[in-house]
Motif scaffolding. Sequence first.
Motif, mmCIF file in Angstrom:
data_model
loop_
_atom_site.group_PDB
_atom_site.id
_atom_site.type_symbol
_atom_site.label_atom_id
_atom_site.label_comp_id
_atom_site.label_asym_id
_atom_site.label_seq_id
_atom_site.Cartn_x
_atom_site.Cartn_y
_atom_site.Cartn_z
ATOM 1 N N PRO A 24 39.707 100.676 21.330
ATOM 2 C CA PRO A 24 39.081 101.829 21.980
ATOM 3 C C PRO A 24 39.844 103.139 21.794
ATOM 4 C CG PRO A 24 40.089 100.398 23.601
ATOM 5 C CD PRO A 24 40.167 99.690 22.285
ATOM 6 N N TRP A 25 41.124 103.078 21.486
ATOM 7 C CA TRP A 25 41.912 104.295 21.326
ATOM 8 C C TRP A 25 41.474 105.090 20.093
ATOM 9 C CZ3 TRP A 25 43.821 99.344 21.045
ATOM 10 C CH2 TRP A 25 44.157 98.868 19.786
ATOM 11 N N LYS A 26 40.808 104.450 19.140
ATOM 12 C CA LYS A 26 40.366 105.162 17.939
ATOM 13 C C LYS A 26 39.182 106.077 18.209
ATOM 14 C CE LYS A 26 42.137 102.223 14.325
ATOM 15 N NZ LYS A 26 41.824 101.426 13.147
ATOM 16 N N SER A 27 38.379 105.756 19.214
ATOM 17 C CA SER A 27 37.219 106.598 19.509
ATOM 18 C C SER A 27 37.481 107.548 20.666
ATOM 19 C CB SER A 27 36.001 105.724 19.823
ATOM 20 O OG SER A 27 36.238 104.945 20.975
ATOM 21 N N SER A 28 38.667 107.501 21.238
ATOM 22 C CA SER A 28 39.008 108.378 22.350
ATOM 23 C C SER A 28 39.492 109.705 21.781
ATOM 24 C CB SER A 28 40.103 107.728 23.196
ATOM 25 O OG SER A 28 40.503 108.608 24.192
ATOM 26 N N THR A 29 38.727 110.755 21.992
ATOM 27 C CA THR A 29 39.071 112.050 21.407
ATOM 28 C C THR A 29 39.416 113.104 22.446
ATOM 29 O OG1 THR A 29 36.760 112.682 21.386
ATOM 30 C CG2 THR A 29 37.615 111.630 19.400
ATOM 31 N N GLY A 30 39.344 112.765 23.707
ATOM 32 C CA GLY A 30 39.668 113.735 24.739
ATOM 33 C C GLY A 30 38.467 114.570 25.127
ATOM 34 N N PRO A 31 38.670 115.533 26.021
ATOM 35 C CA PRO A 31 37.560 116.348 26.511
ATOM 36 C C PRO A 31 37.022 117.272 25.424
ATOM 37 C CG PRO A 31 39.615 117.176 27.351
ATOM 38 C CD PRO A 31 39.934 115.894 26.649
ATOM 39 N N LYS A 32 35.714 117.502 25.457
ATOM 40 C CA LYS A 32 35.073 118.368 24.472
ATOM 41 C C LYS A 32 34.542 119.663 25.087
ATOM 42 C CE LYS A 32 33.645 114.654 21.359
ATOM 43 N NZ LYS A 32 34.895 114.609 20.668
ATOM 44 N N THR A 33 34.121 119.620 26.344
ATOM 45 C CA THR A 33 33.560 120.812 26.977
ATOM 46 C C THR A 33 34.682 121.675 27.544
ATOM 47 O OG1 THR A 33 33.365 119.776 29.155
ATOM 48 C CG2 THR A 33 31.503 119.509 27.641
ATOM 49 N N PRO A 34 34.432 122.968 27.697
ATOM 50 C CA PRO A 34 35.447 123.838 28.307
ATOM 51 C C PRO A 34 35.828 123.379 29.720
ATOM 52 C CG PRO A 34 33.750 125.168 27.261
ATOM 53 C CD PRO A 34 33.282 123.745 27.207
ATOM 54 N N GLU A 35 34.839 122.863 30.473
ATOM 55 C CA GLU A 35 35.131 122.380 31.831
ATOM 56 C C GLU A 35 36.070 121.174 31.782
ATOM 57 O OE1 GLU A 35 31.922 122.699 30.701
ATOM 58 O OE2 GLU A 35 31.477 124.622 31.636
ATOM 59 N N GLY A 36 35.790 120.261 30.862
ATOM 60 C CA GLY A 36 36.638 119.073 30.727
ATOM 61 C C GLY A 36 38.039 119.416 30.275
ATOM 62 N N LYS A 37 38.143 120.374 29.354
ATOM 63 C CA LYS A 37 39.460 120.801 28.871
ATOM 64 C C LYS A 37 40.252 121.476 29.985
ATOM 65 C CE LYS A 37 38.045 121.247 24.097
ATOM 66 N NZ LYS A 37 37.881 122.136 22.949
ATOM 67 N N ALA A 38 39.559 122.284 30.795
ATOM 68 C CA ALA A 38 40.237 122.949 31.912
ATOM 69 C C ALA A 38 40.722 121.928 32.929
ATOM 70 C CB ALA A 38 39.294 123.944 32.574
ATOM 71 N N LYS A 39 39.894 120.924 33.189
ATOM 72 C CA LYS A 39 40.274 119.893 34.154
ATOM 73 C C LYS A 39 41.464 119.075 33.653
ATOM 74 C CE LYS A 39 38.365 116.132 36.867
ATOM 75 N NZ LYS A 39 37.188 115.326 37.189
ATOM 76 N N SER A 40 41.443 118.680 32.389
ATOM 77 C CA SER A 40 42.536 117.862 31.859
ATOM 78 C C SER A 40 43.827 118.662 31.723
ATOM 79 C CB SER A 40 42.150 117.241 30.523
ATOM 80 O OG SER A 40 42.056 118.235 29.533
ATOM 81 N N SER A 41 43.712 119.987 31.580
ATOM 82 C CA SER A 41 44.922 120.792 31.469
ATOM 83 C C SER A 41 45.702 120.836 32.779
ATOM 84 C CB SER A 41 44.584 122.215 31.023
ATOM 85 O OG SER A 41 43.967 122.924 32.076
ATOM 86 N N ARG A 42 45.050 120.487 33.887
ATOM 87 C CA ARG A 42 45.706 120.491 35.198
ATOM 88 C C ARG A 42 46.216 119.110 35.609
ATOM 89 N NH1 ARG A 42 41.026 123.563 36.110
ATOM 90 N NH2 ARG A 42 40.066 121.811 37.166
ATOM 91 N N ASN A 43 46.218 118.153 34.707
ATOM 92 C CA ASN A 43 46.620 116.788 35.059
ATOM 93 C C ASN A 43 48.042 116.703 35.610
ATOM 94 O OD1 ASN A 43 44.207 115.595 34.498
ATOM 95 N ND2 ASN A 43 44.788 114.909 32.459
ATOM 96 N N ALA A 44 48.955 117.452 35.052
ATOM 97 C CA ALA A 44 50.349 117.352 35.481
ATOM 98 C C ALA A 44 50.711 118.361 36.573
ATOM 99 C CB ALA A 44 51.272 117.561 34.288
ATOM 100 N N TYR A 45 49.762 119.141 37.041
ATOM 101 C CA TYR A 45 50.042 120.169 38.041
ATOM 102 C C TYR A 45 50.432 119.528 39.368
ATOM 103 C CZ TYR A 45 49.367 124.184 41.090
ATOM 104 O OH TYR A 45 49.549 125.172 42.015
ATOM 105 N N ALA A 46 51.609 119.852 39.852
ATOM 106 C CA ALA A 46 52.108 119.259 41.088
ATOM 107 C C ALA A 46 51.735 120.102 42.308
ATOM 108 C CB ALA A 46 53.624 119.096 41.021
ATOM 109 N N GLY A 47 51.313 121.314 42.095
ATOM 110 C CA GLY A 47 50.939 122.171 43.212
ATOM 111 C C GLY A 47 52.062 123.106 43.599
#
Length: 94
Positions: A24-47
């Motif tokens: 499954p890792w071969k078809s995993s390409t990450g977020p494609k929409t701007p909303e998804g990219k914005a959401k994933s960019s905050r994954n490590a945000y501790a606040g």
Amino acid sequence: MGTKSAWTPERRARQAEIIRATQPWKSSTGPKTPEGKAKSSRNAYAGDWYHEAMKKLADNRETMLGLFGRQRFPRGTLPDMGRTRASGPKKDFR
């Protein structure tokens, strides 16, 4: 371990085989929409609380050092905080 695992060793082996076959890792390409990219960019945000806490710790450290007229704390005065050393127990080199 203490609790029963829901997966038997046979089930784990079968699942590992399925995962290796489907890759499954071969078809995993990450977020494609701007909303998804914005959401994933905050994954490590501790606040903001984390940065505020670090600032308070630094301020408290400076205050305590100032009270004692020191540049740094004497060796061995701070608690170990549960950290372990791979080299074994502490040695006293006095």
